[in-house]
Structures are given as structure tokens and as C-alpha cells.
Enzyme design. Structure first.
Site, PDB file in Angstrom:
ATOM      1  N   GLN A   1      -9.637   0.750   0.498  1.00  0.00           N
ATOM      2  CA  GLN A   1      -9.952   1.377   1.782  1.00  0.00           C
ATOM      3  C   GLN A   1     -10.420   2.805   1.524  1.00  0.00           C
ATOM      4  OE1 GLN A   1      -6.031   0.741   3.477  1.00  0.00           O
ATOM      5  NE2 GLN A   1      -6.801  -0.854   4.844  1.00  0.00           N
TER       6      GLN A   1
ATOM      7  N   GLU B   1     -11.844   2.749   6.621  1.00  0.00           N
ATOM      8  CA  GLU B   1     -10.680   2.998   7.460  1.00  0.00           C
ATOM      9  C   GLU B   1     -10.593   4.505   7.694  1.00  0.00           C
ATOM     10  OE1 GLU B   1      -6.074   1.495   7.702  1.00  0.00           O
ATOM     11  OE2 GLU B   1      -6.650   2.622   5.936  1.00  0.00           O
TER      12      GLU B   1
ATOM     13  N   ASP C   1      -5.992   2.903  -1.099  1.00  0.00           N
ATOM     14  CA  ASP C   1      -6.642   3.711  -0.070  1.00  0.00           C
ATOM     15  C   ASP C   1      -6.936   5.090  -0.667  1.00  0.00           C
ATOM     16  OD1 ASP C   1      -6.875   5.648   2.137  1.00  0.00           O
ATOM     17  OD2 ASP C   1      -6.328   3.975   3.430  1.00  0.00           O
TER      18      ASP C   1
ATOM     19  N   GLU D   1       0.833  -1.209   0.000  1.00  0.00           N
ATOM     20  CA  GLU D   1       0.000   0.000   0.000  1.00  0.00           C
ATOM     21  C   GLU D   1       0.867   1.258   0.000  1.00  0.00           C
ATOM     22  OE1 GLU D   1      -3.436   2.194   2.728  1.00  0.00           O
ATOM     23  OE2 GLU D   1      -2.048   0.772   3.650  1.00  0.00           O
TER      24      GLU D   1
END
Length: 250
Positions: free
Chosen positions: A198, A235, A172, A137
């Protein structure tokens, strides 16, 4: 709409750790992720998942809770032995809890040697655990200064170099916004590599509601239309009690 998961490291923090699983199920989640489950005995977490019918989507490697400490070791030259030791422990938890994904954290490093170390450690992990799905990530260097993997294009290059079927990209939206600005353009460029998504509100990482930076309902529709089949994990840091801010789920 995608299938949503709750990140229990951040959501339902008003409850003791094991009670968060009950709260997530009560709120309608069918899946969760836990960044660092290692301080709780595995069988207790296993029971919390089972009694609520929850799947565990993701955990992080390395095992220790990194509050005040290093953010991983996979890209840090000279620490490959420690990375391998930590990965083995993570894998035991992942197998016990049936975690779908393990996110391998790169750690603070820079330069060509760090890049080569990261690639070599990822190749080792993919070969060591061929049945375990793994992710990397990109994390912005404001929230995590000095983190090696701080760019989505760099992540794509590394994924191509490792070239392993069990390694993919963790996308994300908050980090995509902080790193590249345009979340949709970043998604379009890298969606073929994504195995986990996310979400968090922009720009403050609170509830993922529509803003001038990202229309979340449209983003969810786009995920469906693009054929994304993984979960979308919430998240973010709730502004108040978690359940008070879950209107975005409807």
C-alpha cells in the site's frame, strides 16, 4: 509498472459507496480494496465489482466499521472467541466477493500474553481457512495509539513463528516511514515476506508523489525488479477530488 488498486475507503469519497467502483474503473483501475465492506449488502458490492470488471484485492477483519471503536481483537487476551466469530463472518464476505486477501487486525494490546494470543489466533485462522490468503500489517502508534503490531521486525518474528503458507506481510510505505524512517531499507529487509503493498504520500499520506522521503517512480521500478507480483494499492487521503490527483499513475 506494477498493477495498481484503489482503496475505495479513502479514494473517490466524493461519491456514494457503490458509485466509487464505477469511478475507479473510469479512472483506469482494474482492482480495488475496501477496508470494511460490511455495511453494504454483499450482493450489491458483488454487482458493482462485476459490472466494472474489478477484482477485490483486500478486506479487513474484524467486520464492523471501527470508527470510534476497537481496531481488531486478534492480539487481545480474552477475546479469542470474539475474534473467531468475526473471522468467520469476514470469511463469508471474502468468499462471496472473491477477495484475494484478508488483513487480520491485531487490536490494542501489549506484552508477552498479547503476542502469544496473536500467534495462536493467527495459527487458528490459517488452519481454519487454508485456501484464503491472509496478511498482517504493522501500523504506527501515532495514527493508531496502543496498536499491538507496531513494528515490522515484530511482524517478521510473528510470521516466522506462525509459519503458515497462507499468511504474509502487508507493506504500507506510510507506516514503514512512520515506524522505521527509511522505507527502502525496511522494504529490503522484509520484501521476501510481502504479499500486498500500500502506498501514500510522505509524510502526510496524500497523493504518492516523489518527495525527499521517497522517490515513488524509483520505488515502483524497484518493486518490478525485485519480482514483486502483487498489486500496489493507493491508500491515501486525496488533497482535493480524487481524479484531480491521479497524475502519479502516469
Amino acid at each position: 509498472m506494477p498493477r495498481f488498486a484503489a482503496n475505495l475507503t479513502l479514494l473517490f469519497a466524493e461519491f456514494p459507496e457503490l458509485d466509487r467502483y464505477d469511478a475507479a474503473a473510469e479512472a483506469g483501475f482494474e482492482a480495488v480494496e475496501v477496508l470494511f465492506p460490511y455495511d453494504t449488502p454483499g450482493p450489491e458490492t458483488q454487482r458493482a465489482l462485476l459490472r466494472n470488471g474489478l477484482s477485490l484485492e483486500l478486506i479487513n477483519c474484524p467486520p464492523p466499521n471501527y470508527t470510534g471503536g476497537e481496531r481488531g481483537f486478534a492480539a487481545v487476551p480474552g477475546l479469542s472467541e470474539r475474534f473467531q466469530r468475526d473471522f468467520r463472518r469476514t470469511l463469508r464476505y471474502a468468499q462471496m466477493l472473491r477477495a484475494r486477501l484478508v488483513h487480520i487486525m491485531a487490536g490494542a494490546a501489549s506484552g508477552a500474553e498479547a503476542r502469544q494470543t496473536f500467534v495462536e489466533n493467527l495459527k487458528w485462522a490459517c488452519d481454519f481457512a487454508p485456501k484464503q490468503q491472509l496478511t498482517i500489517e504493522p501500523i504506527n502508534d501515532v495514527d493508531m495509539p496502543g496498536y499491538f503490531l507496531n513494528d515490522f521486525d515484530l511482524a517478521a518474528e510473528i510470521l516466522d513463528e506462525v509459519n503458515a503458507p497462507n499468511l504474509a506481510l502487508q507493506f504500507d510505505t506510510y507506516h514503514a516511514f512512520r515506524i522505521h524512517g527509511d522505507v527502502i531499507a525496511c522494504w529490503e529487509r522484509h520484501k521476501s515476506r510481502v504479499r500486498h503493498v500500500q502506498i501514500g504520500g510522505l509524510p502526510d499520506r496524500h497523493e504518492p508523489v516523489a518527495s525527499k522521503h521517497l522517490d515513488y517512480p524509483a520505488f515502483f521500478k524497484m518493486l518490478d525488479e525485485s519480482g514483486y507480483s502483487g498489486v500496489v494499492s493507493a491508500e491515501y487521503t486525496p488533497k482535493k477530488r480524487t481524479e484531480q490527483g491521479l497524475g502519479w499513475l502516469k
